[in-house]
Design an enzyme around this catalytic site. Structure first.
Site, PDB file in Angstrom:
ATOM      1  N   ASP A 144      35.124  47.446  47.142  1.00 22.03           N
ATOM      2  CA  ASP A 144      35.700  46.250  47.779  1.00 22.03           C
ATOM      3  C   ASP A 144      35.421  46.216  49.279  1.00 22.03           C
ATOM      4  OD1 ASP A 144      36.787  45.669  45.316  1.00 22.03           O
ATOM      5  OD2 ASP A 144      38.796  45.283  46.089  1.00 22.03           O
ATOM      6  N   LEU A 205      42.149  33.605  47.476  1.00 20.82           N
ATOM      7  CA  LEU A 205      43.599  33.474  47.326  1.00 20.82           C
ATOM      8  C   LEU A 205      44.015  33.780  45.899  1.00 20.82           C
ATOM      9  CD1 LEU A 205      43.925  30.047  49.208  1.00 20.82           C
ATOM     10  CD2 LEU A 205      44.017  32.357  50.191  1.00 20.82           C
ATOM     11  N   ASN A 207      46.928  36.947  43.891  1.00 24.31           N
ATOM     12  CA  ASN A 207      48.151  37.667  44.248  1.00 24.31           C
ATOM     13  C   ASN A 207      47.930  38.435  45.548  1.00 24.31           C
ATOM     14  OD1 ASN A 207      50.903  38.311  43.607  1.00 24.31           O
ATOM     15  ND2 ASN A 207      50.220  40.385  43.148  1.00 24.31           N
ATOM     16  N   ASP A 279      54.545  33.954  41.981  1.00 27.34           N
ATOM     17  CA  ASP A 279      53.559  33.125  41.285  1.00 27.34           C
ATOM     18  C   ASP A 279      53.545  31.731  41.898  1.00 27.34           C
ATOM     19  OD1 ASP A 279      52.279  31.363  39.366  1.00 27.34           O
ATOM     20  OD2 ASP A 279      52.466  32.979  37.906  1.00 27.34           O
ATOM     21  N   ARG A 281      52.227  29.033  40.907  1.00 27.60           N
ATOM     22  CA  ARG A 281      52.491  27.947  39.950  1.00 27.60           C
ATOM     23  C   ARG A 281      53.988  27.703  39.812  1.00 27.60           C
ATOM     24  NH1 ARG A 281      48.898  30.899  35.486  1.00 27.60           N
ATOM     25  NH2 ARG A 281      50.167  32.558  36.414  1.00 27.60           N
ATOM     26  N   GLY A 327      42.526  32.861  42.144  1.00 29.18           N
ATOM     27  CA  GLY A 327      43.398  32.100  41.245  1.00 29.18           C
ATOM     28  C   GLY A 327      44.092  30.928  41.899  1.00 29.18           C
ATOM     29  N   ILE A 328      44.612  31.112  43.111  1.00 27.37           N
ATOM     30  CA  ILE A 328      45.263  30.015  43.835  1.00 27.37           C
ATOM     31  C   ILE A 328      44.214  29.088  44.435  1.00 27.37           C
ATOM     32  CG2 ILE A 328      46.770  29.422  45.773  1.00 27.37           C
ATOM     33  CD1 ILE A 328      48.152  32.156  45.370  1.00 27.37           C
ATOM     34  N   GLU A 330      41.263  28.397  43.524  1.00 26.19           N
ATOM     35  CA  GLU A 330      40.513  27.617  42.536  1.00 26.19           C
ATOM     36  C   GLU A 330      41.378  26.602  41.798  1.00 26.19           C
ATOM     37  OE1 GLU A 330      38.521  30.344  39.868  1.00 26.19           O
ATOM     38  OE2 GLU A 330      38.020  31.667  41.552  1.00 26.19           O
ATOM     39  N   GLU A 381      33.843  38.394  40.068  1.00 22.93           N
ATOM     40  CA  GLU A 381      33.614  39.741  40.582  1.00 22.93           C
ATOM     41  C   GLU A 381      32.955  40.638  39.542  1.00 22.93           C
ATOM     42  OE1 GLU A 381      37.064  40.972  43.454  1.00 22.93           O
ATOM     43  OE2 GLU A 381      37.877  39.507  42.035  1.00 22.93           O
TER      44      GLU A 381
END
Length: 394
Positions: A144, A205, A207, A279, A281, A327-328, A330, A381
């Site tokens: 990373d 973006l 967790n 989360d 969402r 996740g956020i 996108e 990734e």
């Protein structure tokens, strides 16, 4: 030569995420998760195409879980597995790119484990298990931190005594490098620009969250530092706080370093601000229902993100566009919109319809007609780790 297959492994302390990547196929032939390892509830889940299956592996450790996974992988790969790529969180200053795994590279990964005590030891568990189970296969570590080894010294040094850096490696390393590299290359393709002659601001973006300034294919600055705690507000991590917070809490509340570290890493961020969830969402739904904590968490998250992106722009001599991923990044049109409201001074503006369309794996441009380029780019990734592994097979 037929298309090659790479098994990509990402080991946590009690889990293994995996994907079988075929270099000629966009979709993974096989992917899944072994979780709750070391407990009676240990279980292996996998997906092949539209089919899902599970196997109870009660009490299994990493090696036993991989031994259960091996025949499934070999069946799906028709016996043609060409290598294994391992995600490793921290490579310190030893690694500026992917590395074949051997005694020397393993020792280097062990030496930097104190810089990532929650991650590198778990990564090593998977590496050591896989090397015993697949002794003849080429295995590669992809770090990373490696992408950020191109940071100039004025970007990676802390203003602390020189000896802390020279003798103990105290400096900024950055993380999410595999994602930042992958999406900046994809963005260049989407924009019709060479990756080695384009400049991007990237917001990864999930967790965990970080920003990065990418110039001509190289990282020039990033928001995470010595550890993944530095920088943005995240799911459960605080991001930047006053460095004296540790001593303040120790003096006034009697907290130990372990308690403070745990609070900043596990009980802060979106969860701490909202008092509800880590989360996004759930927080967006709660905001719609008038939840004050969720509303505040989103406001702080977006403001701090915009602030970081503006700061990252200082590392670039030109700017071709801004990338949202993770996740956020996108999936949340709200977060993208509220973040760019703070960046009007840089000329950023959104097309609301395009922004709303780019969710659930749909990428593309979302900027208003008159504004600088803004792209949603789904990260991958696993594919980047597989590509890095394949490059070392050649």
């Amino acid at each position: 030569m037929s298309a090659r297959n790479i098994l990509v492994i990402n080991c946590g302390s009690s889990s293994i995420k995996f994907a079988l990547v075929n270099e000629a196929q966009e979709q993974f032939p096989l992917s899944g998760l072994a979780e709750r390892l070391g407990s009676p509830e240990a279980i292996l889940h996998w997906q092949q195409g539209d089919e899902r299956d599970s196997l109870v592996i009660a009490g299994a450790d990493h090696r036993l879980a991989l031994s259960h996974l091996l025949p499934i992988v070999q069946r799906v790969a028709a016996g043609e597995l060409h290598g294994i790529g391992h995600r490793v969180v921290h490579g310190g200053e030893y690694f500026s790119g992917a590395s074949r795994l051997d005694a020397v590279s393993l020792q280097a990964i062990r030496q930097v484990a104190p810089l990532a005590p929650l991650h590198n030891p778990a990564n090593l568990l998977g590496i050591e298990a896989a090397m015993k189970l697949f002794p003849t296969l080429t295995q590669v570590a992809v770090f990373d931190t490696a992408f950020h080894q191109s940071l100039p010294e004025h970007a990676y040094r802390y203003a602390v005594p020189e000896a802390l850096y020279r003798e103990h490696g105290v400096r900024r390393y950055g993380f999410h490098g595999t994602s930042h590299r992958y999406v900046s290359q994809k963005a260049a393709q989407m924009a019709g620009l060479p990756a080695d002659a384009s400049s991007w601001l990237v917001a990864h973006l999930g967790n965990g969250c970080s920003t990065c300034a990418v110039e001509n294919g190289h990282s020039r600055d990033t928001s995470m530092g010595l550890t993944p705690l530095e920088g943005l507000v995240m799911g459960t991590r605080s991001g930047d706080v006053d460095p004296n917070l540790h001593s303040h809490l120790a003096r006034t509340l009697g907290w130990s370093l372990e308690q403070i570290d745990s609070m900043l890493n596990k009980d802060s961020g979106l969860l701490g601000l909202s008092g509800l969830s880590n989360d996004m969402r759930s927080l967006e739904q709660a905001r719609e229902q008038g939840h004050a904590g969720a509303t505040l968490a989103i406001e702080v998250f977006c403001y701090r993100l915009a602030k970081s992106l503006a700061a990252m722009s200082c590392a670039l001599r030109r700017l071709d566009g801004l990338i949202f991923t993770g996740g956020i990044g996108e999936n949340s049109a709200l977060i993208r919109s509220k973040t760019l409201e703070h960046l009007g001074l840089l000329g950023f503006a959104l097309d609301p319809a395009a922004n709303a369309r780019c969710v659930r794996g749909v990428g593309g441009p979302i900027q208003a007609a008159h504004g600088p380029l803004v792209l949603v780019v789904p990260t991958n990734e696993e594919r980047q780790i597989a590509l890095d592994t394949l490059a070392l097979l050649d």
